[in-house]
Write a protein that holds these residues in place. Structure first.
Motif, PDB file in Angstrom:
ATOM      1  N   ASN A   1     -16.742 -42.322  49.769  1.00  0.00           N
ATOM      2  CA  ASN A   1     -17.473 -42.652  50.990  1.00  0.00           C
ATOM      3  C   ASN A   1     -18.690 -41.784  51.264  1.00  0.00           C
ATOM      4  N   ILE A   2     -18.615 -40.527  50.912  1.00  0.00           N
ATOM      5  CA  ILE A   2     -19.727 -39.636  51.234  1.00  0.00           C
ATOM      6  C   ILE A   2     -20.705 -39.539  50.079  1.00  0.00           C
ATOM      7  N   ALA A   3     -20.200 -39.256  48.868  1.00  0.00           N
ATOM      8  CA  ALA A   3     -21.084 -39.049  47.726  1.00  0.00           C
ATOM      9  C   ALA A   3     -22.018 -40.228  47.440  1.00  0.00           C
ATOM     10  N   PRO A   4     -21.570 -41.495  47.531  1.00  0.00           N
ATOM     11  CA  PRO A   4     -22.504 -42.590  47.238  1.00  0.00           C
ATOM     12  C   PRO A   4     -23.680 -42.676  48.203  1.00  0.00           C
ATOM     13  N   ASN A   5     -23.565 -42.069  49.376  1.00  0.00           N
ATOM     14  CA  ASN A   5     -24.650 -42.119  50.351  1.00  0.00           C
ATOM     15  C   ASN A   5     -25.742 -41.097  50.070  1.00  0.00           C
ATOM     16  N   PHE A   6     -25.480 -40.179  49.148  1.00  0.00           N
ATOM     17  CA  PHE A   6     -26.481 -39.199  48.765  1.00  0.00           C
ATOM     18  C   PHE A   6     -27.283 -39.751  47.603  1.00  0.00           C
ATOM     19  N   SER A   7     -28.463 -39.214  47.417  1.00  0.00           N
ATOM     20  CA  SER A   7     -29.223 -39.560  46.222  1.00  0.00           C
ATOM     21  C   SER A   7     -28.487 -38.972  45.022  1.00  0.00           C
ATOM     22  N   PRO A   8     -28.753 -39.464  43.807  1.00  0.00           N
ATOM     23  CA  PRO A   8     -28.044 -38.924  42.636  1.00  0.00           C
ATOM     24  C   PRO A   8     -28.190 -37.419  42.502  1.00  0.00           C
ATOM     25  N   SER A   9     -29.310 -36.868  42.940  1.00  0.00           N
ATOM     26  CA  SER A   9     -29.512 -35.434  42.753  1.00  0.00           C
ATOM     27  C   SER A   9     -28.665 -34.597  43.700  1.00  0.00           C
ATOM     28  N   THR A  10     -28.059 -35.207  44.692  1.00  0.00           N
ATOM     29  CA  THR A  10     -27.219 -34.423  45.603  1.00  0.00           C
ATOM     30  C   THR A  10     -25.749 -34.781  45.443  1.00  0.00           C
ATOM     31  N   ARG A  11     -25.369 -35.243  44.273  1.00  0.00           N
ATOM     32  CA  ARG A  11     -23.982 -35.599  44.024  1.00  0.00           C
ATOM     33  C   ARG A  11     -23.311 -34.613  43.074  1.00  0.00           C
ATOM     34  N   PRO A  12     -22.775 -33.531  43.606  1.00  0.00           N
ATOM     35  CA  PRO A  12     -22.025 -32.647  42.719  1.00  0.00           C
ATOM     36  C   PRO A  12     -20.744 -33.358  42.284  1.00  0.00           C
ATOM     37  N   TYR A  13     -20.209 -32.934  41.196  1.00  0.00           N
ATOM     38  CA  TYR A  13     -18.984 -33.515  40.684  1.00  0.00           C
ATOM     39  C   TYR A  13     -17.833 -32.582  40.998  1.00  0.00           C
ATOM     40  N   LEU A  14     -16.652 -33.115  41.043  1.00  0.00           N
ATOM     41  CA  LEU A  14     -15.490 -32.326  41.398  1.00  0.00           C
ATOM     42  C   LEU A  14     -14.394 -32.584  40.392  1.00  0.00           C
ATOM     43  N   LEU A  15     -13.843 -31.524  39.833  1.00  0.00           N
ATOM     44  CA  LEU A  15     -12.690 -31.629  38.950  1.00  0.00           C
ATOM     45  C   LEU A  15     -11.478 -31.077  39.682  1.00  0.00           C
ATOM     46  N   GLU A  16     -10.366 -31.719  39.539  1.00  0.00           N
ATOM     47  CA  GLU A  16      -9.149 -31.272  40.220  1.00  0.00           C
ATOM     48  C   GLU A  16      -8.105 -30.875  39.190  1.00  0.00           C
ATOM     49  N   PHE A  17      -7.457 -29.753  39.425  1.00  0.00           N
ATOM     50  CA  PHE A  17      -6.362 -29.320  38.578  1.00  0.00           C
ATOM     51  C   PHE A  17      -5.113 -29.220  39.443  1.00  0.00           C
ATOM     52  N   LEU A  18      -4.117 -29.975  39.089  1.00  0.00           N
ATOM     53  CA  LEU A  18      -2.906 -30.059  39.903  1.00  0.00           C
ATOM     54  C   LEU A  18      -1.900 -28.970  39.531  1.00  0.00           C
ATOM     55  N   PRO A  19      -0.990 -28.663  40.452  1.00  0.00           N
ATOM     56  CA  PRO A  19      -0.047 -27.572  40.221  1.00  0.00           C
ATOM     57  C   PRO A  19       0.922 -27.829  39.078  1.00  0.00           C
ATOM     58  N   SER A  20       1.061 -29.073  38.651  1.00  0.00           N
ATOM     59  CA  SER A  20       1.977 -29.357  37.552  1.00  0.00           C
ATOM     60  C   SER A  20       1.481 -28.725  36.251  1.00  0.00           C
ATOM     61  N   ASN A  21       0.215 -28.334  36.226  1.00  0.00           N
ATOM     62  CA  ASN A  21      -0.334 -27.711  35.028  1.00  0.00           C
ATOM     63  C   ASN A  21      -0.655 -26.240  35.319  1.00  0.00           C
ATOM     64  N   LYS A  22       0.376 -25.470  35.587  1.00  0.00           N
ATOM     65  CA  LYS A  22       0.223 -24.055  35.933  1.00  0.00           C
ATOM     66  C   LYS A  22      -0.415 -23.268  34.789  1.00  0.00           C
ATOM     67  N   GLU A  23      -0.142 -23.676  33.550  1.00  0.00           N
ATOM     68  CA  GLU A  23      -0.720 -22.990  32.392  1.00  0.00           C
ATOM     69  C   GLU A  23      -2.248 -23.108  32.409  1.00  0.00           C
ATOM     70  N   LEU A  24      -2.760 -24.293  32.745  1.00  0.00           N
ATOM     71  CA  LEU A  24      -4.204 -24.499  32.808  1.00  0.00           C
ATOM     72  C   LEU A  24      -4.816 -23.705  33.963  1.00  0.00           C
ATOM     73  N   ILE A  25      -4.141 -23.698  35.109  1.00  0.00           N
ATOM     74  CA  ILE A  25      -4.623 -22.918  36.254  1.00  0.00           C
ATOM     75  C   ILE A  25      -4.720 -21.440  35.879  1.00  0.00           C
ATOM     76  N   ASN A  26      -3.692 -20.919  35.222  1.00  0.00           N
ATOM     77  CA  ASN A  26      -3.693 -19.505  34.817  1.00  0.00           C
ATOM     78  C   ASN A  26      -4.789 -19.218  33.799  1.00  0.00           C
ATOM     79  N   LYS A  27      -5.023 -20.132  32.882  1.00  0.00           N
ATOM     80  CA  LYS A  27      -6.069 -19.956  31.869  1.00  0.00           C
ATOM     81  C   LYS A  27      -7.446 -19.902  32.534  1.00  0.00           C
TER      82      LYS A  27
END
Length: 163
Positions: free
Chosen positions: A20-46
């Protein structure tokens, strides 16, 4: 560690922002977001060990969110704009997370070249993307009191220079 209903809140917030929010910005104001879930504690620790600025609490992260920007959306003379855009995005994401009683701490994304290469390899981030920050997210128990640091407030005359 985040409990399952808090994970749903994170997913909901992220989906609201992205759909809802990101599409209203121009492409240059669209940061990307990666999510890491708690089920992957090894990746979070790394990721936490590569970033290195979370000693003493990083192991308690329920999730990590990496705020990044794609440089392909910017002109060469806009080299500072991606970080500015990601900063605004991060501030609003923090407000949303805290409103939902999720604690979040911004971890510095100013990595050495070696750290950045390592992190990009671990989470498959493209070379054309820059990492602005990493958020460590935790559940705040309802009965826990949070202490907030109080910074010294300077007088406006000390920070404003009118010519």
């Amino acid at each position: 560690v985040l409990i399952s209903n808090k994970l749903l809140v994170i997913n909901f917030i992220i989906n609201i922002i992205i759909k809802n929010i990101a599409p209203n910005f121009s492409p240059s104001t669209r940061p990307y977001l990666l999510e890491f879930l708690p089920s992957n504690k090894e990746l979070i620790n790394k990721i936490s060990s590569i970033q290195g600025g979370n000693r003493g609490f990083g192991e308690n992260s329920g999730a990590l969110l990496i705020i990044k920007s794609n440089l392909n959306y910017y002109y060469p003379n806009e080299r500072r704009i991606p970080m500015f855009d990601c900063g605004l995005f991060t501030m609003n994401l923090l407000y949303a997370l805290h409103f939902c009683q999720l604690g979040a701490c911004v971890l510095n994304g100013s990595l050495s070249e070696e750290q950045e290469i390592d992190l990009k390899n671990v989470v498959n981030i493209n070379d054309n993307e820059i990492i602005a920050s990493i958020l460590s997210v935790v559940n705040i128990p309802d009965d826990e009191t949070i202490k907030i640091a109080c910074s010294f407030r300077r007088k406006p005359d000390d920070i404003i220079d009118i010519n």
